[in-house]
Design a protein around this motif. Structure first.
Motif, PDB file in Angstrom:
ATOM      1  N   ILE A 144       0.855  -1.188   0.000  1.00 57.72           N
ATOM      2  CA  ILE A 144       0.000   0.000   0.000  1.00 57.72           C
ATOM      3  C   ILE A 144       0.890   1.235   0.000  1.00 57.72           C
ATOM      4  O   ILE A 144       1.723   1.406   0.890  1.00 57.72           O
ATOM      5  N   GLU A 145       0.716   2.078  -1.001  1.00 59.77           N
ATOM      6  CA  GLU A 145       1.506   3.314  -1.063  1.00 59.77           C
ATOM      7  C   GLU A 145       0.819   4.468  -0.349  1.00 59.77           C
ATOM      8  O   GLU A 145       1.463   5.253   0.331  1.00 59.77           O
ATOM      9  N   ASN A 146      -0.496   4.603  -0.516  1.00 54.35           N
ATOM     10  CA  ASN A 146      -1.218   5.693   0.123  1.00 54.35           C
ATOM     11  C   ASN A 146      -1.986   5.121   1.311  1.00 54.35           C
ATOM     12  O   ASN A 146      -3.171   4.807   1.220  1.00 54.35           O
ATOM     13  N   GLU A 148      -2.908   6.490   4.084  1.00 56.61           N
ATOM     14  CA  GLU A 148      -3.970   7.370   4.584  1.00 56.61           C
ATOM     15  C   GLU A 148      -5.287   7.077   3.877  1.00 56.61           C
ATOM     16  O   GLU A 148      -6.331   6.920   4.506  1.00 56.61           O
ATOM     17  N   ALA A 149      -5.253   6.995   2.548  1.00 61.63           N
ATOM     18  CA  ALA A 149      -6.468   6.706   1.776  1.00 61.63           C
ATOM     19  C   ALA A 149      -6.970   5.297   2.068  1.00 61.63           C
ATOM     20  O   ALA A 149      -8.182   5.075   2.205  1.00 61.63           O
ATOM     21  N   PHE A 150      -6.064   4.353   2.167  1.00 61.35           N
ATOM     22  CA  PHE A 150      -6.440   2.971   2.477  1.00 61.35           C
ATOM     23  C   PHE A 150      -7.132   2.899   3.836  1.00 61.35           C
ATOM     24  O   PHE A 150      -8.196   2.296   3.978  1.00 61.35           O
ATOM     25  N   PHE A 151      -6.548   3.561   4.830  1.00 63.50           N
ATOM     26  CA  PHE A 151      -7.082   3.544   6.187  1.00 63.50           C
ATOM     27  C   PHE A 151      -8.453   4.217   6.234  1.00 63.50           C
ATOM     28  O   PHE A 151      -9.402   3.690   6.825  1.00 63.50           O
ATOM     29  N   ASP A 152      -8.576   5.374   5.597  1.00 62.95           N
ATOM     30  CA  ASP A 152      -9.850   6.091   5.594  1.00 62.95           C
ATOM     31  C   ASP A 152     -10.938   5.245   4.935  1.00 62.95           C
ATOM     32  O   ASP A 152     -12.051   5.127   5.461  1.00 62.95           O
ATOM     33  N   GLY A 153     -10.637   4.658   3.800  1.00 67.07           N
ATOM     34  CA  GLY A 153     -11.617   3.806   3.129  1.00 67.07           C
ATOM     35  C   GLY A 153     -12.009   2.612   3.971  1.00 67.07           C
ATOM     36  O   GLY A 153     -13.177   2.221   4.011  1.00 67.07           O
TER      37      GLY A 153
END
Length: 164
Positions: A144-146, A148-153
């Protein structure tokens, strides 16, 4: 150190939760999840102390129970408020082996929450801390590179699972 760490993560969760309308279930949960993650990223050693691998034979003193419960009780309040707001629907029947635990937890901590929803809340809670642990301990490096986006989703899917 253990009490200080639990108090710090509890304070972070409580502070952000207090800024939302009680019925804004999704955004409250997402914000609380991000606050817990931010605390963990800011103090990974404290996170590892209280949420990392247990020390064999260690028995936590009773004085840690209250502080350790603080972030959990914020998540419990969100679950209670979801029930009160009518956004926590009936849930599928849980495996028979979980009925006793779910009923006990509901009776002790959140009697207004149906036992089936208690199980969904536990799943949500363990996913939240599991995701933080995977990030802090490097288990998603190269995948996972992003983050923050992964966690938020993932937070949004967790609360949708619990309230939809």
């Amino acid at each position: 150190l253990i009490i200080d760490a639990y108090d710090a993560v509890g304070a972070a969760a409580e502070a952000v939760d207090g800024t939302f309308d009680r019925e804004d279930i999704t955004e409250r949960f997402v914000a609380v999840g991000h606050a817990i993650r931010a605390w963990a990223l800011d103090d990974p050693h404290a996170y590892a102390l209280v949420y990392g691998s247990p020390v064999p034979g260690y028995q936590a003193p009773a004085t840690t129970i209250g502080p350790a419960s603080r972030p959990t009780m914020v998540l419990v309040a969100i679950l209670r408020d979801a029930v009160a707001a009518g956004v926590a629907p009936p849930t599928p029947r849980m495996p028979a082996g979980l009925v006793g635990d779910a009923e006990r937890i509901a009776a002790e901590v959140m009697p207004e929450v149906p036992p089936e929803l208690v199980v969904r809340g536990l799943i949500m809670w363990t996913q939240l801390f599991g995701m933080i642990s995977f990030e802090l301990f490097g288990h998603l490096v190269g995948a996972i590179e992003n983050y923050e986006a992964f966690f938020d989703g993932a937070l949004r899917r967790m609360i949708a699972f619990t309230t939809a």
